[in-house]
Write a protein that holds these residues in place. Structure first.
Motif, PDB file in Angstrom:
ATOM      1  N   GLN A  28       4.968  -0.334  55.455  1.00 27.57           N
ATOM      2  CA  GLN A  28       6.441  -0.092  55.408  1.00 27.57           C
ATOM      3  C   GLN A  28       5.517   0.932  57.421  1.00 27.57           C
ATOM      4  O   GLN A  28       6.986   1.291  58.223  1.00 27.57           O
ATOM      5  N   ARG A  29       5.098   1.489  57.387  1.00 30.80           N
ATOM      6  CA  ARG A  29       3.993   2.198  58.685  1.00 30.80           C
ATOM      7  C   ARG A  29       4.560   1.672  59.832  1.00 30.80           C
ATOM      8  O   ARG A  29       4.891   1.763  61.259  1.00 30.80           O
ATOM      9  N   ALA A  30       3.763   0.193  59.477  1.00 32.14           N
ATOM     10  CA  ALA A  30       4.407  -0.630  61.004  1.00 32.14           C
ATOM     11  C   ALA A  30       5.923  -0.544  61.146  1.00 32.14           C
ATOM     12  O   ALA A  30       6.365  -2.045  62.194  1.00 32.14           O
ATOM     13  N   GLY A  31       6.839  -0.233  59.768  1.00 33.35           N
ATOM     14  CA  GLY A  31       7.648  -0.993  60.179  1.00 33.35           C
ATOM     15  C   GLY A  31       9.076  -1.830  58.862  1.00 33.35           C
ATOM     16  O   GLY A  31      10.260  -2.066  59.155  1.00 33.35           O
ATOM     17  N   GLY A  32       7.845  -2.362  58.125  1.00 34.11           N
ATOM     18  CA  GLY A  32       8.130  -3.461  57.139  1.00 34.11           C
ATOM     19  C   GLY A  32       9.125  -2.798  56.140  1.00 34.11           C
ATOM     20  O   GLY A  32       9.093  -1.620  55.480  1.00 34.11           O
ATOM     21  N   THR A  33      10.279  -3.373  55.176  1.00 30.25           N
ATOM     22  CA  THR A  33      11.141  -2.500  54.598  1.00 30.25           C
ATOM     23  C   THR A  33      11.331  -3.118  52.999  1.00 30.25           C
ATOM     24  O   THR A  33      11.523  -2.438  52.337  1.00 30.25           O
ATOM     25  N   HIS A  34      11.052  -5.117  53.393  1.00 27.57           N
ATOM     26  CA  HIS A  34      11.250  -5.361  51.177  1.00 27.57           C
ATOM     27  C   HIS A  34       9.900  -6.290  51.564  1.00 27.57           C
ATOM     28  O   HIS A  34       9.476  -7.273  52.155  1.00 27.57           O
ATOM     29  N   ILE A  35       9.452  -6.560  50.266  1.00 28.02           N
ATOM     30  CA  ILE A  35       8.984  -7.647  50.016  1.00 28.02           C
ATOM     31  C   ILE A  35       9.103  -7.969  49.139  1.00 28.02           C
ATOM     32  O   ILE A  35       9.366  -7.936  46.972  1.00 28.02           O
ATOM     33  N   PHE A  36       8.564  -9.801  49.320  1.00 25.77           N
ATOM     34  CA  PHE A  36       8.985 -10.248  47.539  1.00 25.77           C
ATOM     35  C   PHE A  36       7.055 -10.168  46.904  1.00 25.77           C
ATOM     36  O   PHE A  36       6.283 -10.837  47.547  1.00 25.77           O
ATOM     37  N   LEU A  37       7.543  -9.832  45.701  1.00 22.00           N
ATOM     38  CA  LEU A  37       5.705  -9.101  45.478  1.00 22.00           C
ATOM     39  C   LEU A  37       5.654 -10.312  44.288  1.00 22.00           C
ATOM     40  O   LEU A  37       6.210 -10.250  43.704  1.00 22.00           O
ATOM     41  N   VAL A  38       4.271 -11.481  44.894  1.00 25.34           N
ATOM     42  CA  VAL A  38       4.294 -12.263  44.323  1.00 25.34           C
ATOM     43  C   VAL A  38       3.063 -12.223  42.559  1.00 25.34           C
ATOM     44  O   VAL A  38       2.005 -11.323  43.478  1.00 25.34           O
ATOM     45  N   MET A  39       3.491 -12.622  41.865  1.00 25.98           N
ATOM     46  CA  MET A  39       2.127 -11.624  40.570  1.00 25.98           C
ATOM     47  C   MET A  39       0.993 -12.391  41.178  1.00 25.98           C
ATOM     48  O   MET A  39       0.467 -13.597  41.717  1.00 25.98           O
ATOM     49  N   LYS A  40      -0.324 -11.393  40.950  1.00 29.40           N
ATOM     50  CA  LYS A  40      -1.389 -12.788  40.766  1.00 29.40           C
ATOM     51  C   LYS A  40      -1.696 -13.781  39.929  1.00 29.40           C
ATOM     52  O   LYS A  40      -1.804 -13.240  38.514  1.00 29.40           O
ATOM     53  N   PRO A  41      -2.644 -14.494  39.943  1.00 32.57           N
ATOM     54  CA  PRO A  41      -3.198 -15.534  39.351  1.00 32.57           C
ATOM     55  C   PRO A  41      -4.459 -14.749  37.860  1.00 32.57           C
ATOM     56  O   PRO A  41      -5.052 -13.686  38.494  1.00 32.57           O
ATOM     57  N   SER A  42      -3.564 -15.319  36.786  1.00 30.69           N
ATOM     58  CA  SER A  42      -4.307 -14.557  35.761  1.00 30.69           C
ATOM     59  C   SER A  42      -6.069 -14.212  35.868  1.00 30.69           C
ATOM     60  O   SER A  42      -6.514 -13.219  35.648  1.00 30.69           O
ATOM     61  N   TRP A  43      -6.938 -15.194  35.637  1.00 31.63           N
ATOM     62  CA  TRP A  43      -8.481 -15.104  36.812  1.00 31.63           C
ATOM     63  C   TRP A  43      -9.236 -14.013  37.652  1.00 31.63           C
ATOM     64  O   TRP A  43      -9.906 -13.802  36.926  1.00 31.63           O
ATOM     65  N   THR A  44      -7.899 -14.045  38.067  1.00 30.81           N
ATOM     66  CA  THR A  44      -8.537 -12.696  39.609  1.00 30.81           C
ATOM     67  C   THR A  44      -8.219 -11.678  38.822  1.00 30.81           C
ATOM     68  O   THR A  44      -8.735 -10.707  38.831  1.00 30.81           O
ATOM     69  N   LEU A  45      -7.266 -11.341  37.233  1.00 30.49           N
ATOM     70  CA  LEU A  45      -7.080 -10.316  36.960  1.00 30.49           C
ATOM     71  C   LEU A  45      -8.027 -10.171  36.046  1.00 30.49           C
ATOM     72  O   LEU A  45      -8.127  -9.342  34.835  1.00 30.49           O
ATOM     73  N   GLY A  46      -9.288 -11.112  35.136  1.00 34.50           N
ATOM     74  CA  GLY A  46      -9.782 -10.855  34.716  1.00 34.50           C
ATOM     75  C   GLY A  46      -9.941 -11.199  33.043  1.00 34.50           C
ATOM     76  O   GLY A  46     -10.301 -11.244  32.354  1.00 34.50           O
ATOM     77  N   ILE A  47      -8.147 -11.829  32.932  1.00 30.90           N
ATOM     78  CA  ILE A  47      -7.530 -12.771  32.051  1.00 30.90           C
ATOM     79  C   ILE A  47      -7.437 -14.538  31.571  1.00 30.90           C
ATOM     80  O   ILE A  47      -7.971 -14.624  32.622  1.00 30.90           O
ATOM     81  N   LYS A  48      -8.339 -14.511  30.337  1.00 27.14           N
ATOM     82  CA  LYS A  48      -8.915 -15.532  30.291  1.00 27.14           C
ATOM     83  C   LYS A  48      -7.587 -15.921  29.326  1.00 27.14           C
ATOM     84  O   LYS A  48      -6.991 -15.678  28.121  1.00 27.14           O
ATOM     85  N   VAL A  49      -6.917 -16.859  29.645  1.00 28.44           N
ATOM     86  CA  VAL A  49      -5.272 -17.941  29.132  1.00 28.44           C
ATOM     87  C   VAL A  49      -5.809 -18.830  27.955  1.00 28.44           C
ATOM     88  O   VAL A  49      -6.783 -20.181  28.167  1.00 28.44           O
ATOM     89  N   THR A  50      -5.265 -18.255  27.023  1.00 31.62           N
ATOM     90  CA  THR A  50      -5.573 -19.209  25.430  1.00 31.62           C
ATOM     91  C   THR A  50      -4.377 -19.747  25.071  1.00 31.62           C
ATOM     92  O   THR A  50      -4.438 -21.005  24.102  1.00 31.62           O
ATOM     93  N   ARG A  51      -3.689 -19.088  25.542  1.00 33.84           N
ATOM     94  CA  ARG A  51      -1.587 -19.576  25.165  1.00 33.84           C
ATOM     95  C   ARG A  51      -1.022 -18.382  26.414  1.00 33.84           C
ATOM     96  O   ARG A  51      -1.423 -17.408  26.695  1.00 33.84           O
ATOM     97  N   PRO A  52       0.532 -18.790  25.806  1.00 36.16           N
ATOM     98  CA  PRO A  52       1.139 -18.732  26.985  1.00 36.16           C
ATOM     99  C   PRO A  52       0.973 -17.533  26.858  1.00 36.16           C
ATOM    100  O   PRO A  52       1.735 -16.454  28.167  1.00 36.16           O
ATOM    101  N   GLU A  53       1.187 -16.906  25.923  1.00 34.28           N
ATOM    102  CA  GLU A  53       1.273 -15.776  25.799  1.00 34.28           C
ATOM    103  C   GLU A  53       0.502 -14.133  26.537  1.00 34.28           C
ATOM    104  O   GLU A  53       1.281 -13.525  26.998  1.00 34.28           O
ATOM    105  N   ASP A  54      -0.476 -15.133  26.903  1.00 37.05           N
ATOM    106  CA  ASP A  54      -1.216 -14.009  27.771  1.00 37.05           C
ATOM    107  C   ASP A  54      -1.087 -14.004  29.219  1.00 37.05           C
ATOM    108  O   ASP A  54      -1.376 -13.130  29.735  1.00 37.05           O
ATOM    109  N   GLN A  55      -0.137 -14.704  29.435  1.00 38.47           N
ATOM    110  CA  GLN A  55      -0.088 -13.943  31.120  1.00 38.47           C
ATOM    111  C   GLN A  55       1.138 -12.704  30.901  1.00 38.47           C
ATOM    112  O   GLN A  55       1.411 -12.556  32.347  1.00 38.47           O
ATOM    113  N   ILE A  56       1.429 -12.832  29.689  1.00 41.76           N
ATOM    114  CA  ILE A  56       2.601 -11.724  29.877  1.00 41.76           C
ATOM    115  C   ILE A  56       2.234 -10.392  30.191  1.00 41.76           C
ATOM    116  O   ILE A  56       2.273  -9.705  31.102  1.00 41.76           O
ATOM    117  N   THR A  57       0.382 -10.242  29.818  1.00 38.71           N
ATOM    118  CA  THR A  57      -0.239  -9.186  30.747  1.00 38.71           C
ATOM    119  C   THR A  57      -0.044  -8.782  32.561  1.00 38.71           C
ATOM    120  O   THR A  57       0.274  -8.007  33.323  1.00 38.71           O
TER     121      THR A  57
END
Length: 280
Positions: A28-57
């Motif tokens: 923002q200080r550099a002049g930025g106004t808008h971001i497309f915020l992309v979710m981080k991959p599950s494993w980088t958040l320490g989540i072990k996915v065993t079923r689709p619902e695990d992505q909800i976190t």
């Protein structure tokens, strides 16, 4: 703020465990106004996915960060999905068909968020590293499932894929075309400045704003978006590019090209692709 036009980073990750909102404020200080915020991959958040619902976190955290970003005065738009490299992690403890079902199910859940207006697009693609032919075909099947979901929702799909040239872009476009998705909704994230090629094919490049790449893109026109792919990871500070990159590079290029091309790049193009309003 520039005072003249929005400055949009079309692919950024923000992690509350790392720099988080401080990176947003730097943008923002550099002049930025808008971001497309992309979710981080599950494993980088320490989540072990065993079923689709695990992505909800992952999805809920992304939406919560987006809300916090919006309170700073920067506008953020969440993009949710399943990172294509997830397949390699899943294959450590499940068979290929189960992995495919799990990833498609995660995309189905992400699509529900888009349908409710909590996200503006889906994230999919295929591995950016060598895999077996079976895994490659399975990954293409998952990517095509994302296209089908996005067609039904009339939303964008951001693609994380291998490094692309003309033949890879043609292959991706052919796979998108057979699902019936509007091709301008297909975004090649981390794209080289192949603006003319993408325009001919109908898909949209999110050009990584590395050295000289935006100048090369502008030599071919203004039908692209700019991204830093900032990953907010303490192990990789500044990777891929830092949060100030897009505003700093844009404001520098304005001295040479004027404001007009950047209205297109930062406002009109993302509005068209993601069906959002980008206003100051």
């Amino acid at each position: 703020m520039t005072g003249n036009f929005p400055i949009t980073d079309e692919h950024m990750h923000i992690d509350p465990r790392n720099r988080g909102l401080e990176a947003v404020k730097e943008f923002q200080r550099a002049g930025g106004t808008h971001i497309f915020l992309v979710m981080k991959p599950s494993w980088t958040l320490g989540i072990k996915v065993t079923r689709p619902e695990d992505q909800i976190t992952v999805f809920e955290e992304t939406i919560d960060i987006s809300r916090q970003i919006n309170e700073t005065g920067v506008v953020s738009f969440p993009v949710l999905g399943v990172h294509p490299a997830e397949i390699t992690h899943l294959l450590e403890y499940m068979d290929l068909q189960t992995a495919v079902r799990t990833m498609k199910g995660g995309l189905d859940i992400a699509a529900g968020y888009v349908e409710k207006g909590h996200a503006v697009g889906l994230k999919s693609g295929r591995p950016h590293y060598p895999v077996t032919s079976e895994v490659w075909e399975a990954s293409n099947e998952i990517m095509e499932h994302a296209f089908t979901l996005a067609k039904d929702l009339d939303c964008a799909v951001q693609l994380h894929t291998e490094s692309v040239g003309v033949s890879e872009l043609e292959d991706i476009t052919a796979r998108a075309r057979k699902t019936g998705i509007d091709l301008h909704r297909v975004v090649k994230h981390y794209a080289p400045p192949l603006v003319n090629v993408c325009e001919e094919l109908g898909i949209f490049p999110g050009v990584l704003a590395g050295k000289d790449s935006i100048e090369k893109a502008l030599d071919q026109g203004t039908r692209f978006m700019m991204e830093s792919d900032y990953i907010d990871d303490p192990q990789r500070p500044g990777a891929v590019l830092g949060p100030k990159t897009i505003p700093k590079r844009t404001l520098k290029l304005v001295e040479r090209y004027g404001d007009e091309p950047f209205w297109k790049v930062h406002k009109e193009n993302p509005e068209l692709v993601y069906d959002v309003d980008i206003e100051l």
